[in-house]
Scaffold this active site. Structure first.
Site, PDB file in Angstrom:
ATOM      1  N   HIS A  89       0.824  -1.208   0.000  1.00 59.73           N
ATOM      2  CA  HIS A  89       0.000   0.000   0.000  1.00 59.73           C
ATOM      3  C   HIS A  89       0.864   1.266   0.000  1.00 59.73           C
ATOM      4  O   HIS A  89       2.032   1.247   0.406  1.00 59.73           O
ATOM      5  CB  HIS A  89      -0.925   0.012   1.223  1.00 59.73           C
ATOM      6  CG  HIS A  89      -0.183   0.006   2.525  1.00 59.73           C
ATOM      7  ND1 HIS A  89       0.355   1.153   3.089  1.00 59.73           N
ATOM      8  CD2 HIS A  89       0.126  -0.994   3.373  1.00 59.73           C
ATOM      9  CE1 HIS A  89       0.950   0.849   4.216  1.00 59.73           C
ATOM     10  NE2 HIS A  89       0.845  -0.454   4.422  1.00 59.73           N
ATOM     11  N   GLU A 115      -2.006  -7.428   6.864  1.00 58.77           N
ATOM     12  CA  GLU A 115      -0.726  -7.320   7.562  1.00 58.77           C
ATOM     13  C   GLU A 115      -0.724  -8.274   8.765  1.00 58.77           C
ATOM     14  O   GLU A 115      -1.779  -8.763   9.195  1.00 58.77           O
ATOM     15  CB  GLU A 115      -0.519  -5.867   8.012  1.00 58.77           C
ATOM     16  CG  GLU A 115       0.777  -5.584   8.757  1.00 58.77           C
ATOM     17  CD  GLU A 115       2.029  -5.912   7.971  1.00 58.77           C
ATOM     18  OE1 GLU A 115       2.386  -7.115   7.920  1.00 58.77           O
ATOM     19  OE2 GLU A 115       2.646  -4.987   7.402  1.00 58.77           O
TER      20      GLU A 115
END
Length: 198
Positions: A16, A93
């Site tokens: 990201h 994550e």
């Protein structure tokens, strides 16, 4: 009898763009309070989207972690490529439990800083933070997701928008071993790491 050759899938893992907690130096993990992209992060995502659009092969799919910073990055990429977007929570994550939200440079429990606590997880890959998962747990989760996406689209190119930890796990040469540190290589915001799944 004819031999059938299956062309392996190519997975393009995109971290990201810069997030508000990246900028603030806070541990994000899977915290629902971690913010979305900064203006710089949105610009990074647009640049990566343009680079992906210039590739000769059009991706068969764009799949993203459902955490907001990855979702916003993927939405920008999907808009540029004019493609639908899918979400996969297995691309999230590492879940860092009690560490989430702490500033990296602030003291944490018995460690001088929260950064030291995070680094220790990579030195001891089977260690779990309270309420979180180990590096080994993350490795298993990410490789399960990679195999699933590769097997569902053999021979295709797939864009997976994810996070730094999962990109490191995807690039790891082997599964974590007890007592052996896992290298924590750098992964830039909005970078693309391509792997071929045999």
């Amino acid at each position: 009898m004819t031999d059938v050759t299956i062309t392996p899938a190519v997975l393009h893992l995109v971290r990201h763009g810069e997030s508000t907690w990246n900028l603030a130096g806070r541990i994000q993990g899977q915290s629902p309070e971690a913010g979305g992209l900064t203006a710089a992060g949105r610009a990074q995502a647009r640049l990566t989207a343009d680079l992906l659009a210039e590739r000769p092969a059009r991706p068969a799919a764009i799949v993203a972690s459902d955490l907001i910073r990855a979702r916003e990055t993927a939405e920008i990429i999907a808009s540029v490529l004019d493609m639908p977007l899918e979400f996969d929570p297995e691309l999230r994550e590492q879940q860092l439990g009690v560490l989430e939200g702490h500033r990296l440079d602030a003291p944490f429990a018995d460690d001088p800083t929260a950064q030291h606590a995070v680094d220790r997880l990579w030195r001891e890959p089977f260690r779990r933070p309270d309420g979180g998962e180990s590096i080994a747990d993350m490795y298993d989760r990410i490789h399960r997701a990679l195999r699933r996406h590769a097997e569902s689209r053999p021979g295709a190119e797939v864009v997976l928008v994810t996070h730094g930890g999962p990109v490191r796990m995807a690039s790891a040469p082997q599964a974590p071993t007890p007592g052996v540190a896992v290298p924590r290589v750098g992964v830039d915001n909005a970078s693309v790491t391509s792997i071929t799944m045999n």
